[in-house]
Design an enzyme around this catalytic site. Structure first.
Site, PDB file in Angstrom:
ATOM      1  CE  LYS A 152       3.392   5.296   2.333  1.00  0.00           C
ATOM      2  NZ  LYS A 152       4.501   4.429   2.778  1.00  0.00           N
ATOM      3  N   PRO A 194       0.812  -1.215   0.000  1.00  0.00           N
ATOM      4  CG  PRO A 194      -0.749  -1.557   1.664  1.00  0.00           C
ATOM      5  CD  PRO A 194       0.581  -2.036   1.190  1.00  0.00           C
ATOM      6  CD  GLU A 195       4.875   2.528  -2.379  1.00  0.00           C
ATOM      7  OE1 GLU A 195       5.212   3.662  -2.734  1.00  0.00           O
ATOM      8  OE2 GLU A 195       5.641   1.543  -2.451  1.00  0.00           O
ATOM      9  NE  ARG A 226      10.572   0.539   5.157  1.00  0.00           N
ATOM     10  CZ  ARG A 226      10.065   1.752   5.332  1.00  0.00           C
ATOM     11  NH1 ARG A 226       8.881   2.042   4.853  1.00  0.00           N
ATOM     12  NH2 ARG A 226      10.754   2.678   5.956  1.00  0.00           N
TER      13      ARG A 226
END
Length: 268
Positions: free
Chosen positions: A51, A2-3, A254
């Protein structure tokens, strides 16, 4: 992942399913708000801010949610099988007679007064897909700490809101700089182009079911490549620009991807 573009699409789906309709189901499965009951109230609308997702109800209340890495909202019709995950992962259920929205694995879920929304989104920089977008402010924010690594500066939602790990890696590739290069070492007009390209990419993908950077615009196209992304998720595969194998490293839990030939700067 999700961005900003994904979150905007989620807001649109939720708004189409819920806005203007009276709630027949309201269930928040988090201890703090487990007893809250808004059944009988109308949903005024659902919008995104960077976001973050804001679902507003009559009576001056807002449900704030954030997807982070694994969260998701799914919308179902009457009798439709739920496929978003097992029931124990459900954190929220908002329903009316026509549609039911189910929130899975939501790490952030809170009910607050609408007048207090700035408490949860007031810290954000200009939203790349929002009405408040201001490229000059975003550029100033990005360059405020010249010694900060580009990747960190791009991911900081206080600078500009909507960029996640995928766009960060892709933008650094387009800037021909590694994510670890201090932002102050970028030669003009690269910082300005970073901001404008970020806007361009998210705008190009706001209506796409599958995100792409290689075919987002003619100016950024990769010579007819079938790959949707330049570097993200392509570790060990040839760079679309030079053929060098793409590298990856864990960065703050990440994965970060870059081309060791096309991108200059430190690699840690």
């Amino acid at each position: 992942m999700p961005e900003g573009d994904t979150v905007l699409q989620t807001a649109r789906r939720l708004d189409a399913a819920l806005a203007g309709r009276v709630l027949t189901v309201f269930d928040l499965r988090v201890p703090r708000f487990a007893t809250a009951d808004l059944t009988g109230r109308s949903v005024l609308g659902v919008s995104s801010r960077g976001k973050h997702l804001l679902t507003r109800f009559e009576g001056g209340l807002t449900l704030h949610s954030h997807l982070r890495m694994d969260g998701a909202w799914r919308v179902y019709g009457p009798g439709e099988r739920r496929r978003g995950g097992p029931d124990h992962q459900i954190r929220a259920v908002l329903g009316n007679r026509e549609r039911t929205a189910v929130g899975y694995r939501l790490p952030v879920l809170e009910l607050l007064r609408t007048r207090d929304e700035t408490r949860v989104v007031g810290h954000l920089g200009p939203d790349l897909l929002g009405a408040d977008w201001d490229p000059d402010t975003a550029l100033r924010n990005l360059l405020a700490d010249p010694g900060r690594r580009i990747g960190d500066a791009l991911l900081d939602q206080r600078n500009l809101a909507g960029i996640g790990n995928v766009y960060m890696c892709e933008l650094c590739f387009m800037a021909r700089a590694t994510p670890w290069l201090p932002v102050g070492e970028l030669e003009p007009p690269v910082p300005t182009l970073l901001v404008s390209t970020a806007k361009q990419l998210l705008e190009a993908n706001r209506d796409r079911p599958m995100r792409t950077t290689t075919r987002a615009t003619a100016a950024l196209a990769a010579g007819g490549s079938r790959d949707r992304l330049f570097v993200y998720g392509r570790a060990g595969r040839p760079c679309l620009r030079c053929g060098t194998l793409i590298r990856t490293a864990e960065r703050d839990d990440r994965p970060t991807y870059w081309c060791p030939r096309c991108q200059s700067g430190p690699t840690s």
